[in-house]
Design a protein around this motif. Structure first.
Motif, PDB file in Angstrom:
ATOM      1  N   VAL A  28       0.848  -1.197   0.000  1.00  0.00           N
ATOM      2  CA  VAL A  28       0.000   0.000   0.000  1.00  0.00           C
ATOM      3  C   VAL A  28       0.879   1.242   0.000  1.00  0.00           C
ATOM      4  O   VAL A  28       1.764   1.375   0.847  1.00  0.00           O
ATOM      5  N   TYR A  29       0.616   2.139  -0.947  1.00  0.00           N
ATOM      6  CA  TYR A  29       1.293   3.439  -0.978  1.00  0.00           C
ATOM      7  C   TYR A  29       0.360   4.450  -0.323  1.00  0.00           C
ATOM      8  O   TYR A  29      -0.776   4.633  -0.765  1.00  0.00           O
ATOM      9  N   ASP A  30       0.827   5.112   0.733  1.00  0.00           N
ATOM     10  CA  ASP A  30       0.005   6.040   1.490  1.00  0.00           C
ATOM     11  C   ASP A  30       0.455   7.471   1.192  1.00  0.00           C
ATOM     12  O   ASP A  30       1.490   7.919   1.677  1.00  0.00           O
ATOM     13  N   ALA A  31      -0.345   8.192   0.404  1.00  0.00           N
ATOM     14  CA  ALA A  31       0.029   9.555   0.008  1.00  0.00           C
ATOM     15  C   ALA A  31       0.128  10.476   1.229  1.00  0.00           C
ATOM     16  O   ALA A  31       1.050  11.284   1.327  1.00  0.00           O
ATOM     17  N   GLY A  88       4.862  12.433  -6.641  1.00  0.00           N
ATOM     18  CA  GLY A  88       4.910  11.627  -7.874  1.00  0.00           C
ATOM     19  C   GLY A  88       6.162  10.767  -7.926  1.00  0.00           C
ATOM     20  O   GLY A  88       6.107   9.571  -8.246  1.00  0.00           O
ATOM     21  N   ALA A  89       7.300  11.362  -7.549  1.00  0.00           N
ATOM     22  CA  ALA A  89       8.572  10.632  -7.583  1.00  0.00           C
ATOM     23  C   ALA A  89       8.559   9.480  -6.574  1.00  0.00           C
ATOM     24  O   ALA A  89       9.001   8.362  -6.880  1.00  0.00           O
ATOM     25  N   SER A  90       8.006   9.737  -5.381  1.00  0.00           N
ATOM     26  CA  SER A  90       8.008   8.660  -4.376  1.00  0.00           C
ATOM     27  C   SER A  90       7.034   7.550  -4.780  1.00  0.00           C
ATOM     28  O   SER A  90       7.271   6.377  -4.532  1.00  0.00           O
ATOM     29  N   ARG A  91       5.924   7.932  -5.439  1.00  0.00           N
ATOM     30  CA  ARG A  91       4.952   6.916  -5.886  1.00  0.00           C
ATOM     31  C   ARG A  91       5.569   6.040  -6.976  1.00  0.00           C
ATOM     32  O   ARG A  91       5.415   4.818  -6.967  1.00  0.00           O
ATOM     33  N   GLN A  92       6.317   6.648  -7.906  1.00  0.00           N
ATOM     34  CA  GLN A  92       6.979   5.865  -8.973  1.00  0.00           C
ATOM     35  C   GLN A  92       7.944   4.849  -8.382  1.00  0.00           C
ATOM     36  O   GLN A  92       8.008   3.706  -8.819  1.00  0.00           O
ATOM     37  N   LEU A  95       5.972   1.965  -6.883  1.00  0.00           N
ATOM     38  CA  LEU A  95       5.419   1.069  -7.916  1.00  0.00           C
ATOM     39  C   LEU A  95       6.527   0.214  -8.527  1.00  0.00           C
ATOM     40  O   LEU A  95       6.345  -0.982  -8.770  1.00  0.00           O
ATOM     41  N   HIS A  96       7.679   0.825  -8.752  1.00  0.00           N
ATOM     42  CA  HIS A  96       8.816   0.105  -9.326  1.00  0.00           C
ATOM     43  C   HIS A  96       9.239  -1.035  -8.383  1.00  0.00           C
ATOM     44  O   HIS A  96       9.407  -2.182  -8.805  1.00  0.00           O
ATOM     45  N   ASP A  97       9.362  -0.705  -7.081  1.00  0.00           N
ATOM     46  CA  ASP A  97       9.785  -1.718  -6.102  1.00  0.00           C
ATOM     47  C   ASP A  97       8.754  -2.845  -5.995  1.00  0.00           C
ATOM     48  O   ASP A  97       9.116  -4.015  -5.889  1.00  0.00           O
ATOM     49  N   ALA A  98       7.453  -2.476  -6.029  1.00  0.00           N
ATOM     50  CA  ALA A  98       6.386  -3.487  -5.915  1.00  0.00           C
ATOM     51  C   ALA A  98       6.412  -4.412  -7.128  1.00  0.00           C
ATOM     52  O   ALA A  98       6.269  -5.634  -7.006  1.00  0.00           O
ATOM     53  N   GLU A  99       6.621  -3.820  -8.309  1.00  0.00           N
ATOM     54  CA  GLU A  99       6.676  -4.618  -9.544  1.00  0.00           C
ATOM     55  C   GLU A  99       7.864  -5.585  -9.484  1.00  0.00           C
ATOM     56  O   GLU A  99       7.733  -6.765  -9.809  1.00  0.00           O
ATOM     57  N   GLN A 100       9.012  -5.073  -9.021  1.00  0.00           N
ATOM     58  CA  GLN A 100      10.205  -5.915  -8.891  1.00  0.00           C
ATOM     59  C   GLN A 100       9.972  -7.083  -7.935  1.00  0.00           C
ATOM     60  O   GLN A 100      10.482  -8.172  -8.130  1.00  0.00           O
ATOM     61  N   PRO A 104       1.127  -8.985  -7.419  1.00  0.00           N
ATOM     62  CA  PRO A 104       0.115  -8.989  -8.485  1.00  0.00           C
ATOM     63  C   PRO A 104      -0.786  -7.760  -8.444  1.00  0.00           C
ATOM     64  O   PRO A 104      -1.257  -7.274  -9.466  1.00  0.00           O
ATOM     65  N   VAL A 105      -1.028  -7.241  -7.212  1.00  0.00           N
ATOM     66  CA  VAL A 105      -1.910  -6.077  -7.029  1.00  0.00           C
ATOM     67  C   VAL A 105      -1.273  -5.152  -6.005  1.00  0.00           C
ATOM     68  O   VAL A 105      -0.720  -5.619  -5.003  1.00  0.00           O
ATOM     69  N   VAL A 106      -1.339  -3.839  -6.259  1.00  0.00           N
ATOM     70  CA  VAL A 106      -0.923  -2.864  -5.251  1.00  0.00           C
ATOM     71  C   VAL A 106      -2.050  -1.855  -5.064  1.00  0.00           C
ATOM     72  O   VAL A 106      -2.895  -1.690  -5.942  1.00  0.00           O
ATOM     73  N   VAL A 107      -2.023  -1.192  -3.916  1.00  0.00           N
ATOM     74  CA  VAL A 107      -3.015  -0.158  -3.619  1.00  0.00           C
ATOM     75  C   VAL A 107      -2.297   1.172  -3.480  1.00  0.00           C
ATOM     76  O   VAL A 107      -1.294   1.277  -2.774  1.00  0.00           O
TER      77      VAL A 107
END
Length: 199
Positions: A28-31, A88-92, A95-100, A104-107
């Protein structure tokens, strides 16, 4: 990897729902938490320059900053221009780390998802809701919250009914945690079969 955008107006139970997604093993990414970190580090000097007197001891004083921006749309816009690129930079990176990691799913938990056009950056939107009575009761129980402050916050947020209309999934938090956990399990099963939609 499917990205779910999690949103909902203040007091709907979004933070609790985000915790339950995390409990189910979903990254989970918490803005909001990221903004807190930026307010204690990277964003401090830019915010002090734009809004003199809103930082102390190397941190942003959220109450002072809020006083300067909450009723001033132009000031709010200036603040967003400072904070949004850093977010935006921290979210990218998240997402990159989660994909690596092969998730299968991120929030991505973003309070103002629709208001900032964020639905274009996710594959499906999960809206958290409850009754207006429960919402008001939860919010007014918070420290430093007044009816007037609440109305100012709600005025910046898309109405709940509109959010629910635009949602792919709705989570109702009115009846305790177990129904929310069950709903999350269903959403994760559905999400895993979805096509990627983000632009």
């Amino acid at each position: 990897m499917i990205i779910l955008g999690l949103t909902g107006s203040i007091g709907m139970g979004k933070s609790t729902t985000a915790k339950l997604f995390a409990e189910a093993g979903v990254p989970v990414y918490d803005a909001d938490a990221t903004v807190h970190r930026l307010y204690e580090g990277e964003a401090v000097s830019s915010i002090e320059a734009a809004f003199p007197g809103t930082t102390a001891n190397g941190k942003v004083d959220r109450a002072r900053l809020s006083e300067q921006v909450v009723h001033d749309p132009a000031a709010m816009k200036r603040l967003e221009q400072i904070v949004h690129p850093m977010l935006g930079a921290s979210r990218q990176k998240f997402l990159h780390d989660a994909e690596q990691s092969g998730a299968p799913v991120v929030v991505v938990d973003v309070p103002l998802l629709f208001e900032t056009g964020g639905e274009k950056r996710v594959d499906a939107v999960v809206v958290v809701t409850t009754s207006p009575e429960i919402q008001r009761q939860r919010i007014l129980a918070r420290d430093n919250m007044t009816g007037e402050k609440l109305d100012a916050i709600l005025a910046r947020q898309l109405p709940d009914a509109e959010k629910r209309k635009r949602a792919d999934f709705v989570v109702d938090t009115s009846h305790g945690l177990n129904p929310v956990r069950a709903r999350i399990r269903d959403i994760l099963i559905e999400a895993a079969k979805m096509p990627r939609r983000r632009s």
